[in-house]
Design a protein around this motif. Structure first.
Motif, PDB file in Angstrom:
ATOM      1  N   SER A  21       0.978  -1.013   0.082  1.00 11.78           N
ATOM      2  CA  SER A  21      -0.027  -0.044  -0.098  1.00 11.78           C
ATOM      3  C   SER A  21       0.911   1.135  -0.048  1.00 11.78           C
ATOM      4  N   HIS A  76      -8.011   2.139   2.009  1.00 12.10           N
ATOM      5  CA  HIS A  76      -7.358   0.954   0.988  1.00 12.10           C
ATOM      6  C   HIS A  76      -7.998  -0.323   1.363  1.00 12.10           C
ATOM      7  N   HIS A 135     -10.627  -2.266  -0.782  1.00 11.89           N
ATOM      8  CA  HIS A 135     -10.105  -3.529  -1.620  1.00 11.89           C
ATOM      9  C   HIS A 135     -10.988  -4.526  -1.105  1.00 11.89           C
ATOM     10  N   THR A 137     -12.075   5.924  -5.054  1.00 15.22           N
ATOM     11  CA  THR A 137     -11.255   4.827  -5.601  1.00 15.22           C
ATOM     12  C   THR A 137     -10.007   4.690  -4.951  1.00 15.22           C
ATOM     13  N   ILE A 138      -9.146   3.547  -5.206  1.00 16.10           N
ATOM     14  CA  ILE A 138      -8.151   3.338  -4.401  1.00 16.10           C
ATOM     15  C   ILE A 138      -6.965   4.251  -4.986  1.00 16.10           C
ATOM     16  N   LEU A 176      -7.175   7.989  -3.543  1.00 13.68           N
ATOM     17  CA  LEU A 176      -6.726   8.204  -2.275  1.00 13.68           C
ATOM     18  C   LEU A 176      -5.547   9.352  -2.142  1.00 13.68           C
TER      19      LEU A 176
END
Ligand SMILES: O=c1[nH]c(=O)c2[nH]c(=O)[nH]c2[nH]1
Length: 308
Positions: free
Chosen positions: A69, A81, A85, A201-202, A205
């Motif tokens: 990450s 995250h 996920h 969304t990841i 971030l």
């Protein structure tokens, strides 16, 4: 007849430590993580159907996302995250609750050096940063919504004057004497909410973190809490709590509300009049010897919310 009305499960107390090495310094974080899942899991309770169960041991392994990450050093972003996920990995898991406790590791300060040591750290206190993230992918798995709270706990504070408690109700139950000057001590537990985020969304971030700057807010909340505790001429824990919360909301426009839970940890002056008539109770400024008491303690809790 009875029916299952709510179900959630997961793994608690997953410890993870991560070192991030750069050419010049090492950064470290140590987290205790709790990951809870909700979704189409009711048959695992009602029909012993394990086909819908992500093993809690697999959730433990998920936390080792810590290796990959890019958000690991910020507990809010790392929690998001993880949460995103989870809902994106399992079609039948719609919501995740991620809690993180960040333990205190501070760089060791060396004599004559302004910068702390590059790769050596000290656990200088029991205080923990806390994060609670609820990710909801039930409407969109690609950009789930999220609720984010952050805070701190076990921050021990004490002052030896600048605190009074007078004017309270006097009735048949009252034995406490009003005091114009007393020891005030508490273990701060606080949590503040950010506005709900509609869709994350990841990859997004990083920008989200830059907008909210969770690390700097955490520092400012801690600093204001400590400063107000020291400087406020306290009429009561209640009044000091309120003054502190007002300051935090004024200084941190991104926070929508803050809750403090403050034990009033009593230090009781010992009556030493039996000992050569030694005065240790009254007037308050002769009190020098106290019995620290862990229980019972007062407990004062309030939420202060931004109205405009
Ligand atoms: O700051 C205080 N608030 C109270 O409500 C209380 N009650 C009490 O016994 N001592 C104190 N102190």
């Amino acid at each position: 007849m009875a029916t299952l009305t709510s179900a959630i499960y997961g793994k608690d107390k997953v410890g993870v430590f991560r070192v991030v090495r750069t050419d010049t310094v090492h950064e470290v974080v140590e987290y205790n993580v709790r990951a809870l899942l909700r979704g189409d899991i009711s048959t695992s309770f009602t029909q012993a159907d394990n086909s819908v169960v992500v093993a809690t041991d697999s959730m433990r392994i998920f936390v080792f996302l810590a290796k990959k990450s890019p958000y690991i050093l910020d507990p809010v972003l790392f929690a998001l995250h993880l949460g995103i996920h989870f809902v994106q990995t399992y079609p039948h898991i719609h919501q995740t609750h991620i809690s993180i406790e960040k333990l205190k590791w501070s760089r060791i300060a060396l004599p004559g050096k302004v910068e702390g040591h590059k790769h050596s750290f000290v656990r200088d206190g029991d205080e923990k940063r806390t994060v609670e993230v609820h990710v909801d992918g039930s409407k969109s798995k690609t950009a789930p919504s999220a609720r984010i709270a952050a805070g701190l706990k076990d921050l021990l504070l004490l002052k030896t004057t600048g605190s009074a408690f007078e004017g309270f109700i006097q009735d048949d139950y009252t034995t406490l004497l009003p005091v114009s000057d007393r020891i005030l001590s508490t273990a701060v537990d606080t949590s503040y909410n950010f506005p709900p985020s509609p869709g994350l969304t990841i990859d997004g971030l990083a920008a989200y973190g830059a907008e909210y700057d969770f690390e700097s807010v955490a520092r400012k909340v801690r600093d204001a809490t400590i400063e107000l505790f020291a400087e406020d001429e306290s009429a009561s824990v209640q009044a000091t709590l309120y003054n502190t919360a007002q300051r935090v909301l004024k200084d941190n426009p991104k926070i929508v509300d803050i809750t403090y839970t403050l034990p009033n940890k009593h230090y009781i002056p010992v009556n030493l009049s039996f000992f050569h008539d030694t005065q240790n109770v009254s007037p308050p400024n002769v009190a020098e010897v106290f019995t620290p008491t862990n229980s019972p303690s007062g407990v004062i809790k309030a939420t202060v919310s931004r109205t405009s």
